[in-house]
Write a protein that holds these residues in place. Sequence first.
Motif: not given
Length: 437
Positions: A85-97
Amino acid sequence: MRLRGSFGRLGLTSAFMASMLLVASGLTGCGDDSGGEGGGGGSSGSGSIQGRLCIDRVTPAGIVPPAGVKVGFRVLSEYGEPLRPLVPEDVVVYNDEKGTPFGSGSEGDAVSNVAPIDDVELYSVLALDFSSSIVNNGVVDDMIDGAIAYVDAVVTKPEAKFKHSVAIVVFGAPDETGILLEFTKDDATLKRELDDLRSSPSLGSTDLYGAYLGSLGYLLEQGGEAGVIERFLVLLTDGTHEAGNAAALREAALTVKRGAPATIYTIGVQGNYDACGLEELAGRGASTCGSPLGGCREGLLCNANSPPPPSCPQFISQVDPAALEGAFQSIAERAAGISRSNYEIAVCTPVAIGSSSLTLEVTVDRARDTEVVPYSARNLTGAVQSCDPQDVLDAEPLPGTGGGGGGGGSATTTTSSGAGGAGGAGGAGGAGGAGGN
């Protein structure tokens, strides 16, 4: 036994093939960013990843004014196996701007924790061989014990939202091949029907391709308005196709499989079966994660004297009848893991003009993959001070944005080449991905 629906003598009419290909449409892809960091070896699910990590399904971005964007996605190994299972530290969301992660600056943009999607519909078909060899070799009781173990694992034990609807198909000669029990979550009915099969007579020869096409077509018809739909076919046999028209039916089966939003497991019981013929029917049509040689081997690529490659964990070969219960149990655990591999995440974005995109980055045990997800700012104001990403995660997106999982294969935008998939329920199609590596 009395069949509730007979597949009969499936013909390769243009209408039949068109309907099968239509329902199976919606291919997905996978980015190729994990090559330098991907973990190899070990089994998927709890240890290190076998093959690369793969974000293999992404729904179109859902818009929640004034500044919210939410995205659903599925994460598996390159070979279609569930991960931890994923945990918060596994996912990063980038602002492509800006090229920076949401929530890392001082301008008020923010990101939610990653959360599992539990608005799911789960379907399984058990296709069981009752040809003369299965019955005469005394395999029936072991096969039934295995099928009951599968029902116990996917219907009886899970919490309500993760229970499968299961159908039972039996096959032998063409006129004896069809649906014994339609889809149900009633485990008592499923187990009673399976127990009654212990005394079943032989159904004759083996219409393997007819059973496969009929079962897969019936499976692909299922699905409603849930956010995510997962479909599984488990087919067991000890023989080869004997009903005729093998070359044309084989090609039809492979064509439908390649586009089917489903995971297909085949079990070869020790006997006189064509190992390569059964391996090529296994796998998943949804994604090979950009690997041209990924998945299960087909045709001349297969050597019957060598075991299935790591890229084909969906084919279980040379199973001793006494080990069938364990084989079904293992498949059930993997199906449960896939069903729980769907996630969503939300951001508050300052973007308020034109079109933009965000990039999902998932890292598990040093293996990494990314997906670019475009979105329109038409209904966004950029008022991040009035946006809470956790509230966005729980909100319904505006009509015409976001959407369901497309039944296991559609509604996808990827960094691999190709056009975007069709939207799920209430969702528009995703944009085409940029060229893959």
